[in-house]
Design a protein around this motif. Sequence first.
Motif, PDB file in Angstrom:
ATOM      1  N   ARG A  94       0.839  -1.203   0.000  1.00  0.00           N
ATOM      2  CA  ARG A  94       0.000   0.000   0.000  1.00  0.00           C
ATOM      3  C   ARG A  94       0.872   1.250   0.000  1.00  0.00           C
ATOM      4  NH1 ARG A  94      -2.674  -1.342   4.114  1.00  0.00           N
ATOM      5  NH2 ARG A  94      -1.810   0.088   5.640  1.00  0.00           N
ATOM      6  N   THR A  95       1.925   1.226   0.816  1.00  0.00           N
ATOM      7  CA  THR A  95       2.831   2.370   0.893  1.00  0.00           C
ATOM      8  C   THR A  95       3.636   2.518  -0.398  1.00  0.00           C
ATOM      9  OG1 THR A  95       3.029   2.049   3.274  1.00  0.00           O
ATOM     10  CG2 THR A  95       4.736   3.375   2.221  1.00  0.00           C
ATOM     11  N   GLY A  96       4.122   1.383  -0.927  1.00  0.00           N
ATOM     12  CA  GLY A  96       4.994   1.428  -2.090  1.00  0.00           C
ATOM     13  C   GLY A  96       4.279   1.749  -3.392  1.00  0.00           C
ATOM     14  N   LEU A  97       3.031   1.312  -3.515  1.00  0.00           N
ATOM     15  CA  LEU A  97       2.306   1.510  -4.768  1.00  0.00           C
ATOM     16  C   LEU A  97       1.356   2.694  -4.729  1.00  0.00           C
ATOM     17  CD1 LEU A  97       1.437  -2.224  -5.542  1.00  0.00           C
ATOM     18  CD2 LEU A  97       3.167  -0.833  -6.677  1.00  0.00           C
ATOM     19  N   GLY A  98       0.868   3.016  -3.538  1.00  0.00           N
ATOM     20  CA  GLY A  98      -0.087   4.109  -3.413  1.00  0.00           C
ATOM     21  C   GLY A  98      -1.516   3.622  -3.524  1.00  0.00           C
ATOM     22  N   GLU A  99      -2.418   4.357  -2.900  1.00  0.00           N
ATOM     23  CA  GLU A  99      -3.818   3.929  -2.801  1.00  0.00           C
ATOM     24  C   GLU A  99      -4.522   3.882  -4.168  1.00  0.00           C
ATOM     25  OE1 GLU A  99      -5.242   2.885  -0.116  1.00  0.00           O
ATOM     26  OE2 GLU A  99      -3.964   3.597   1.531  1.00  0.00           O
ATOM     27  N   THR A 100      -4.123   4.726  -5.094  1.00  0.00           N
ATOM     28  CA  THR A 100      -4.838   4.745  -6.371  1.00  0.00           C
ATOM     29  C   THR A 100      -4.459   3.561  -7.263  1.00  0.00           C
ATOM     30  OG1 THR A 100      -3.122   6.154  -7.336  1.00  0.00           O
ATOM     31  CG2 THR A 100      -5.054   7.263  -6.407  1.00  0.00           C
ATOM     32  N   VAL A 101      -3.302   2.970  -6.995  1.00  0.00           N
ATOM     33  CA  VAL A 101      -2.831   1.834  -7.792  1.00  0.00           C
ATOM     34  C   VAL A 101      -3.103   0.516  -7.099  1.00  0.00           C
ATOM     35  CG1 VAL A 101      -0.752   0.676  -8.657  1.00  0.00           C
ATOM     36  CG2 VAL A 101      -1.079   3.122  -9.051  1.00  0.00           C
ATOM     37  N   TYR A 102      -2.931   0.500  -5.778  1.00  0.00           N
ATOM     38  CA  TYR A 102      -3.033  -0.747  -5.024  1.00  0.00           C
ATOM     39  C   TYR A 102      -4.479  -1.017  -4.607  1.00  0.00           C
ATOM     40  CZ  TYR A 102      -2.076  -4.266  -1.472  1.00  0.00           C
ATOM     41  OH  TYR A 102      -2.062  -5.417  -0.749  1.00  0.00           O
ATOM     42  N   GLY A 103      -5.025  -2.115  -5.081  1.00  0.00           N
ATOM     43  CA  GLY A 103      -6.394  -2.479  -4.740  1.00  0.00           C
ATOM     44  C   GLY A 103      -6.478  -3.604  -3.741  1.00  0.00           C
ATOM     45  N   GLY A 104      -5.385  -3.828  -3.003  1.00  0.00           N
ATOM     46  CA  GLY A 104      -5.369  -4.888  -1.999  1.00  0.00           C
ATOM     47  C   GLY A 104      -4.736  -6.156  -2.532  1.00  0.00           C
ATOM     48  N   SER A 105      -4.741  -7.181  -1.702  1.00  0.00           N
ATOM     49  CA  SER A 105      -4.156  -8.457  -2.106  1.00  0.00           C
ATOM     50  C   SER A 105      -4.891  -9.593  -1.405  1.00  0.00           C
ATOM     51  CB  SER A 105      -2.661  -8.501  -1.768  1.00  0.00           C
ATOM     52  OG  SER A 105      -2.466  -8.227  -0.401  1.00  0.00           O
ATOM     53  N   SER A 106      -4.735 -10.786  -1.937  1.00  0.00           N
ATOM     54  CA  SER A 106      -5.335 -11.980  -1.336  1.00  0.00           C
ATOM     55  C   SER A 106      -4.251 -13.026  -1.169  1.00  0.00           C
ATOM     56  CB  SER A 106      -6.446 -12.539  -2.235  1.00  0.00           C
ATOM     57  OG  SER A 106      -7.429 -11.562  -2.473  1.00  0.00           O
ATOM     58  N   TYR A 107      -4.401 -13.865  -0.138  1.00  0.00           N
ATOM     59  CA  TYR A 107      -3.345 -14.837   0.137  1.00  0.00           C
ATOM     60  C   TYR A 107      -3.932 -16.147   0.615  1.00  0.00           C
ATOM     61  CZ  TYR A 107       1.109 -16.693   1.837  1.00  0.00           C
ATOM     62  OH  TYR A 107       2.227 -17.462   2.034  1.00  0.00           O
ATOM     63  N   HIS A 108      -3.472 -17.228   0.010  1.00  0.00           N
ATOM     64  CA  HIS A 108      -3.886 -18.554   0.448  1.00  0.00           C
ATOM     65  C   HIS A 108      -2.924 -19.581  -0.137  1.00  0.00           C
ATOM     66  CE1 HIS A 108      -6.233 -21.976   1.626  1.00  0.00           C
ATOM     67  NE2 HIS A 108      -6.307 -22.382   0.382  1.00  0.00           N
ATOM     68  N   ALA A 109      -2.575 -20.559   0.686  1.00  0.00           N
ATOM     69  CA  ALA A 109      -1.762 -21.697   0.243  1.00  0.00           C
ATOM     70  C   ALA A 109      -0.451 -21.265  -0.409  1.00  0.00           C
ATOM     71  CB  ALA A 109      -2.570 -22.580  -0.710  1.00  0.00           C
ATOM     72  N   GLY A 110       0.168 -20.227   0.125  1.00  0.00           N
ATOM     73  CA  GLY A 110       1.469 -19.803  -0.374  1.00  0.00           C
ATOM     74  C   GLY A 110       1.432 -19.000  -1.655  1.00  0.00           C
ATOM     75  N   VAL A 111       0.226 -18.686  -2.126  1.00  0.00           N
ATOM     76  CA  VAL A 111       0.099 -17.890  -3.349  1.00  0.00           C
ATOM     77  C   VAL A 111      -0.478 -16.521  -2.994  1.00  0.00           C
ATOM     78  CG1 VAL A 111      -1.001 -17.694  -5.615  1.00  0.00           C
ATOM     79  CG2 VAL A 111      -0.225 -19.930  -4.787  1.00  0.00           C
ATOM     80  N   LEU A 112       0.254 -15.480  -3.356  1.00  0.00           N
ATOM     81  CA  LEU A 112      -0.198 -14.114  -3.142  1.00  0.00           C
ATOM     82  C   LEU A 112      -0.739 -13.577  -4.458  1.00  0.00           C
ATOM     83  CD1 LEU A 112      -0.149 -11.575  -1.157  1.00  0.00           C
ATOM     84  CD2 LEU A 112       1.892 -10.906  -2.443  1.00  0.00           C
ATOM     85  N   ILE A 113      -1.913 -12.968  -4.395  1.00  0.00           N
ATOM     86  CA  ILE A 113      -2.471 -12.303  -5.571  1.00  0.00           C
ATOM     87  C   ILE A 113      -2.548 -10.812  -5.253  1.00  0.00           C
ATOM     88  CG2 ILE A 113      -4.420 -12.121  -7.143  1.00  0.00           C
ATOM     89  CD1 ILE A 113      -5.131 -15.010  -6.457  1.00  0.00           C
ATOM     90  N   VAL A 114      -1.798 -10.034  -5.985  1.00  0.00           N
ATOM     91  CA  VAL A 114      -1.818  -8.576  -5.804  1.00  0.00           C
ATOM     92  C   VAL A 114      -2.841  -8.005  -6.779  1.00  0.00           C
ATOM     93  CG1 VAL A 114      -0.480  -6.453  -5.883  1.00  0.00           C
ATOM     94  CG2 VAL A 114       0.610  -8.582  -5.139  1.00  0.00           C
ATOM     95  N   HIS A 115      -3.805  -7.270  -6.246  1.00  0.00           N
ATOM     96  CA  HIS A 115      -4.863  -6.692  -7.082  1.00  0.00           C
ATOM     97  C   HIS A 115      -4.504  -5.230  -7.386  1.00  0.00           C
ATOM     98  CE1 HIS A 115      -7.068 -10.242  -5.849  1.00  0.00           C
ATOM     99  NE2 HIS A 115      -6.972  -9.884  -4.584  1.00  0.00           N
ATOM    100  N   LEU A 116      -4.295  -4.935  -8.658  1.00  0.00           N
ATOM    101  CA  LEU A 116      -3.984  -3.563  -9.066  1.00  0.00           C
ATOM    102  C   LEU A 116      -5.223  -2.934  -9.694  1.00  0.00           C
ATOM    103  CD1 LEU A 116      -0.442  -4.086 -10.641  1.00  0.00           C
ATOM    104  CD2 LEU A 116      -1.019  -3.352  -8.309  1.00  0.00           C
TER     105      LEU A 116
END
Lengths: 117, 180
Positions: A21-43
């Motif tokens: 969130r800090t590195g990408l900024g609120e307008t670019v970063y839409g959160g992320s999801s995590y399960h079973a060792g896989v991270l999904i970054v939502h832009l």
Amino acid sequence: MSDIRIDAPGINFEKLNEELRTGLGETVYGGSSYHAGVLIVHLTAEAADADAGRARQIVSAHDASQKTAGQVAAEEKTAALARLREMDMDDWADATADEQMVVIWQVLKDMQAILGG
Amino acid sequence: MASTKTESDTSWATPHVFTAGELVTSTIMNGLKDNVLALKDPAYGVADIDEASDYTTTSTAWVDVDGAGATLTLEVETGGGNVLVGFTGGMRPSSSAAYYMKLNISVDGTDVAGDDGIAASNATEREVVSFVWLVTGLSAGRHTFKLRWKMSSASGTGTLYAGAGTTDLDTHPQFWVMEV
């Protein structure tokens, strides 16, 4: 919105989310999801190709041993509760005034941690 | 243990329309029998969750709860009409009461509810989240149902406990669909 899938076992999800969130900024970063060792970054739709690369860099540099301020506070609260529950007051009457002051000071600090002050 | 998923398609067939004077054959009668059995055993899908790690998200847009896999995706062939979709799970909606966790389901890629979805919560304590949703007017054929969620802010973390051994929260959600 676009998603980036990254294999990222053993992360501190809350801390990494804070870093993204800090590195990408609120307008670019839409959160992320995590399960079973896989991270999904939502832009968000505003994200550019460079933002995807920046997200991967942040995940690569992530140190799972680092904690968020909220996680540190939660750990201090748990420790303070444990100290108060285990406090032995049997020797209170025999303690010196200075020893009693030390105990009172610790109790006040623990209560502050528990109450989030 | 591992999550289990069962998906069963409908065996419903368009009923025979009799005409005056028509000879009733065993083929026709067996068709009637098969449809009675189809009504007794409608199409359904169920995912019983037992994972090695819990599900978490901070997404501010609707995303699949199991975006990394397909455990919380159910695909069944229905005879057309209505389908019930249900979910029960132990969840922590957010690390802060300032943020809301919202739940939705998608059918064939379209979220069934707009705005804030089917249900929303901002509790910081662990709680049971459960809902049943009636999907109406589906066409006959194969359909895909997914559990979806989002947060009101990327600063809030929503968690679905998935039988991953979390102390006192080693609970097992269930996601299911059934043709009615």
